[in-house]
Design a protein around this motif. Structure first.
Motif, PDB file in Angstrom:
ATOM      1  N   ASP A 114      -3.711   0.950  13.716  1.00  0.00           N
ATOM      2  CA  ASP A 114      -4.502   2.138  13.343  1.00  0.00           C
ATOM      3  C   ASP A 114      -3.926   3.449  13.858  1.00  0.00           C
ATOM      4  OD1 ASP A 114      -6.429   0.657  11.926  1.00  0.00           O
ATOM      5  OD2 ASP A 114      -7.487   0.190  13.787  1.00  0.00           O
TER       6      ASP A 114
ATOM      7  N   GLU B 150      -4.884   3.930   8.357  1.00  0.00           N
ATOM      8  CA  GLU B 150      -5.854   2.956   7.837  1.00  0.00           C
ATOM      9  C   GLU B 150      -5.201   1.682   7.320  1.00  0.00           C
ATOM     10  OE1 GLU B 150      -5.219   6.099   4.641  1.00  0.00           O
ATOM     11  OE2 GLU B 150      -5.711   6.125   6.763  1.00  0.00           O
TER      12      GLU B 150
ATOM     13  N   SER C 211       0.816  -1.214   0.000  1.00  0.00           N
ATOM     14  CA  SER C 211       0.000   0.000   0.000  1.00  0.00           C
ATOM     15  C   SER C 211       0.852   1.266   0.000  1.00  0.00           C
ATOM     16  CB  SER C 211      -0.911   0.008   1.230  1.00  0.00           C
ATOM     17  OG  SER C 211      -1.773  -1.098   1.209  1.00  0.00           O
TER      18      SER C 211
END
Length: 88
Positions: free
Chosen positions: A41, A36, A17
């Motif tokens: 988190d 995210e 990502s």
């Protein structure tokens, strides 16, 4: 991608990502992992070793690509996690 996994000790989702705009060079090469994507988190900064930075710089950026590793449709590469675990 697999070399960066080994060189950074990041999770698979974090490496796959990685967005080009989250890689910084101000005071050493680093990458930001957004909250995210990060397991807890919170988001975090990852300092890249010389080898990891060299590996990352060897990747050519496609025109308009948001992610370092993305498919031709602009989505994260290896998004089907259940299939990739079996392939590993």
């Amino acid at each position: 991608a697999y070399r960066l996994l080994m060189l950074t000790a990041c999770r698979k989702t974090e490496v796959f990502s990685t967005a080009w705009d989250l890689i910084g060079h101000e005071d050493g090469v680093h990458s930001w992992i957004p909250a995210e994507v990060e397991k807890m988190d919170r988001g975090r900064r990852v300092e890249l070793s010389e080898l990891a930075a060299k590996q990352l710089s060897s990747i050519s950026r496609r025109d308009g690509a948001k992610y370092v590793f993305e498919d031709r449709f602009g989505k994260h590469w290896l998004t089907g996690h259940e299939k990739t675990k079996d392939a590993w």
